[in-house]
Scaffold this motif. Sequence first.
Motif, PDB file in Angstrom:
ATOM      1  N   THR A 133      11.598  12.214 -18.335  1.00 32.25           N
ATOM      2  CA  THR A 133      11.639  11.418 -19.808  1.00 32.25           C
ATOM      3  C   THR A 133       9.887  11.213 -20.394  1.00 32.25           C
ATOM      4  N   GLY A 134       9.332  12.436 -18.923  1.00 31.62           N
ATOM      5  CA  GLY A 134       7.143  13.235 -20.172  1.00 31.62           C
ATOM      6  C   GLY A 134       6.821  11.627 -19.687  1.00 31.62           C
ATOM      7  N   ALA A 135       7.385  10.573 -18.440  1.00 34.13           N
ATOM      8  CA  ALA A 135       5.304   9.766 -18.674  1.00 34.13           C
ATOM      9  C   ALA A 135       5.785   9.372 -17.294  1.00 34.13           C
ATOM     10  N   PHE A 136       4.817   8.660 -17.042  1.00 30.98           N
ATOM     11  CA  PHE A 136       5.091   8.405 -15.564  1.00 30.98           C
ATOM     12  C   PHE A 136       5.625   7.027 -15.205  1.00 30.98           C
ATOM     13  N   GLU A 137       5.881   7.118 -14.096  1.00 33.31           N
ATOM     14  CA  GLU A 137       6.406   5.379 -14.131  1.00 33.31           C
ATOM     15  C   GLU A 137       6.292   4.782 -12.039  1.00 33.31           C
ATOM     16  N   TRP A 138       6.355   3.483 -12.368  1.00 33.86           N
ATOM     17  CA  TRP A 138       5.634   2.573 -11.207  1.00 33.86           C
ATOM     18  C   TRP A 138       6.666   3.202 -10.284  1.00 33.86           C
ATOM     19  N   LYS A 139       6.703   2.844  -8.834  1.00 32.32           N
ATOM     20  CA  LYS A 139       7.170   2.226  -7.635  1.00 32.32           C
ATOM     21  C   LYS A 139       6.192   2.136  -6.533  1.00 32.32           C
ATOM     22  N   PRO A 140       6.747   0.428  -7.067  1.00 36.63           N
ATOM     23  CA  PRO A 140       5.655  -0.504  -6.087  1.00 36.63           C
ATOM     24  C   PRO A 140       5.680   0.222  -4.931  1.00 36.63           C
ATOM     25  N   GLY A 141       4.500   0.018  -4.053  1.00 32.95           N
ATOM     26  CA  GLY A 141       4.972  -0.381  -2.287  1.00 32.95           C
ATOM     27  C   GLY A 141       5.381  -1.770  -1.525  1.00 32.95           C
ATOM     28  N   PRO A 142       5.395  -1.494  -0.753  1.00 35.06           N
ATOM     29  CA  PRO A 142       5.572  -2.482   0.218  1.00 35.06           C
ATOM     30  C   PRO A 142       5.179  -3.975  -0.010  1.00 35.06           C
ATOM     31  N   VAL A 143       3.838  -3.917  -0.491  1.00 38.40           N
ATOM     32  CA  VAL A 143       2.699  -5.140  -0.453  1.00 38.40           C
ATOM     33  C   VAL A 143       3.632  -6.420  -2.024  1.00 38.40           C
ATOM     34  N   PHE A 144       4.474  -5.643  -2.685  1.00 36.12           N
ATOM     35  CA  PHE A 144       5.410  -6.588  -3.707  1.00 36.12           C
ATOM     36  C   PHE A 144       6.643  -7.015  -3.121  1.00 36.12           C
ATOM     37  N   ALA A 145       6.552  -7.163  -1.839  1.00 34.38           N
ATOM     38  CA  ALA A 145       7.500  -7.971  -1.430  1.00 34.38           C
ATOM     39  C   ALA A 145       7.325  -9.606  -1.488  1.00 34.38           C
ATOM     40  N   ASN A 146       8.053 -10.006  -1.032  1.00 34.65           N
ATOM     41  CA  ASN A 146       7.815 -12.282  -1.389  1.00 34.65           C
ATOM     42  C   ASN A 146       7.075 -12.418  -0.186  1.00 34.65           C
ATOM     43  N   VAL A 147       7.424 -11.581   1.149  1.00 32.25           N
ATOM     44  CA  VAL A 147       6.947 -11.725   3.455  1.00 32.25           C
ATOM     45  C   VAL A 147       6.588 -10.130   2.739  1.00 32.25           C
ATOM     46  N   VAL A 148       5.424 -10.514   3.467  1.00 31.58           N
ATOM     47  CA  VAL A 148       4.841  -8.387   3.909  1.00 31.58           C
ATOM     48  C   VAL A 148       4.350  -9.058   5.230  1.00 31.58           C
ATOM     49  N   LEU A 149       4.833  -8.581   6.183  1.00 31.93           N
ATOM     50  CA  LEU A 149       4.805  -8.448   7.762  1.00 31.93           C
ATOM     51  C   LEU A 149       3.690  -7.128   7.796  1.00 31.93           C
ATOM     52  N   ALA A 150       2.572  -7.273   7.934  1.00 32.23           N
ATOM     53  CA  ALA A 150       1.569  -5.820   8.079  1.00 32.23           C
ATOM     54  C   ALA A 150       1.077  -5.709   9.793  1.00 32.23           C
ATOM     55  N   ASP A 151       1.652  -4.836  10.066  1.00 32.34           N
ATOM     56  CA  ASP A 151       2.045  -4.498  11.476  1.00 32.34           C
ATOM     57  C   ASP A 151       0.487  -3.214  11.695  1.00 32.34           C
ATOM     58  N   GLU A 152      -0.377  -3.829  13.415  1.00 36.01           N
ATOM     59  CA  GLU A 152      -0.954  -3.144  14.515  1.00 36.01           C
ATOM     60  C   GLU A 152      -2.297  -2.781  12.449  1.00 36.01           C
ATOM     61  N   ILE A 153      -2.635  -3.593  11.973  1.00 33.36           N
ATOM     62  CA  ILE A 153      -3.406  -3.133  10.467  1.00 33.36           C
ATOM     63  C   ILE A 153      -4.657  -2.519  11.184  1.00 33.36           C
ATOM     64  N   ASN A 154      -5.285  -2.329  12.268  1.00 31.58           N
ATOM     65  CA  ASN A 154      -6.848  -1.877  13.329  1.00 31.58           C
ATOM     66  C   ASN A 154      -6.267  -0.188  13.420  1.00 31.58           C
ATOM     67  N   ARG A 155      -4.419   0.357  13.417  1.00 30.70           N
ATOM     68  CA  ARG A 155      -4.926   1.659  14.074  1.00 30.70           C
ATOM     69  C   ARG A 155      -4.914   1.979  13.047  1.00 30.70           C
ATOM     70  N   THR A 156      -5.402   1.554  11.222  1.00 33.32           N
ATOM     71  CA  THR A 156      -5.254   2.526  10.626  1.00 33.32           C
ATOM     72  C   THR A 156      -6.513   2.576   9.529  1.00 33.32           C
ATOM     73  N   THR A 157      -6.818   3.625   8.823  1.00 36.65           N
ATOM     74  CA  THR A 157      -8.142   4.029   8.058  1.00 36.65           C
ATOM     75  C   THR A 157      -8.926   2.629   7.447  1.00 36.65           C
ATOM     76  N   PRO A 158     -10.273   2.682   7.524  1.00 35.99           N
ATOM     77  CA  PRO A 158     -10.304   1.715   6.650  1.00 35.99           C
ATOM     78  C   PRO A 158     -10.792   1.327   4.885  1.00 35.99           C
ATOM     79  N   LYS A 159     -10.103   2.853   4.336  1.00 36.56           N
ATOM     80  CA  LYS A 159      -9.773   2.846   2.588  1.00 36.56           C
ATOM     81  C   LYS A 159      -8.289   2.288   3.158  1.00 36.56           C
TER      82      LYS A 159
END
Length: 138
Positions: free
Chosen positions: A102-128
Amino acid sequence: MRRLHTAEIDRLQTAPVALEKIRLLQAAVEAVIKGKPEAVRLAIVTMIAGGHLLIEDVPGVGKTTLAHSLARAIDCTFQRIQFTSDLLPSDVIGLSIFNQKTGAFEWKPGPVFANVVLADEINRTTPKTQSGLLEAMA
């Protein structure tokens, strides 16, 4: 911030109906999560209040099952994010991908766009990446 609008309805008639629906929801979740009625009740209260829930416990006690069963009971989407040291903010939030056809950018939403999100072991990832999650939660 969410802006909640009250409907112009008779509150005396709807309160018993709402209470019964909450009881049915609690019974549906407790059919899956055995022996933790207080955790189920607090999860439902948090959901109704529109807030975020932090569950801290040892592995294998049903945190993921609680979130998943609550999402299924209210017919919502559920996503679990396992935070690791190599996870990027775009893995959580989503990104734009160039479509050559199509020659255009398409948005691919991440998992935070779900209604219920479980974020496991947040402390193991980078501050960014943590910052990306917190911005999405705002």
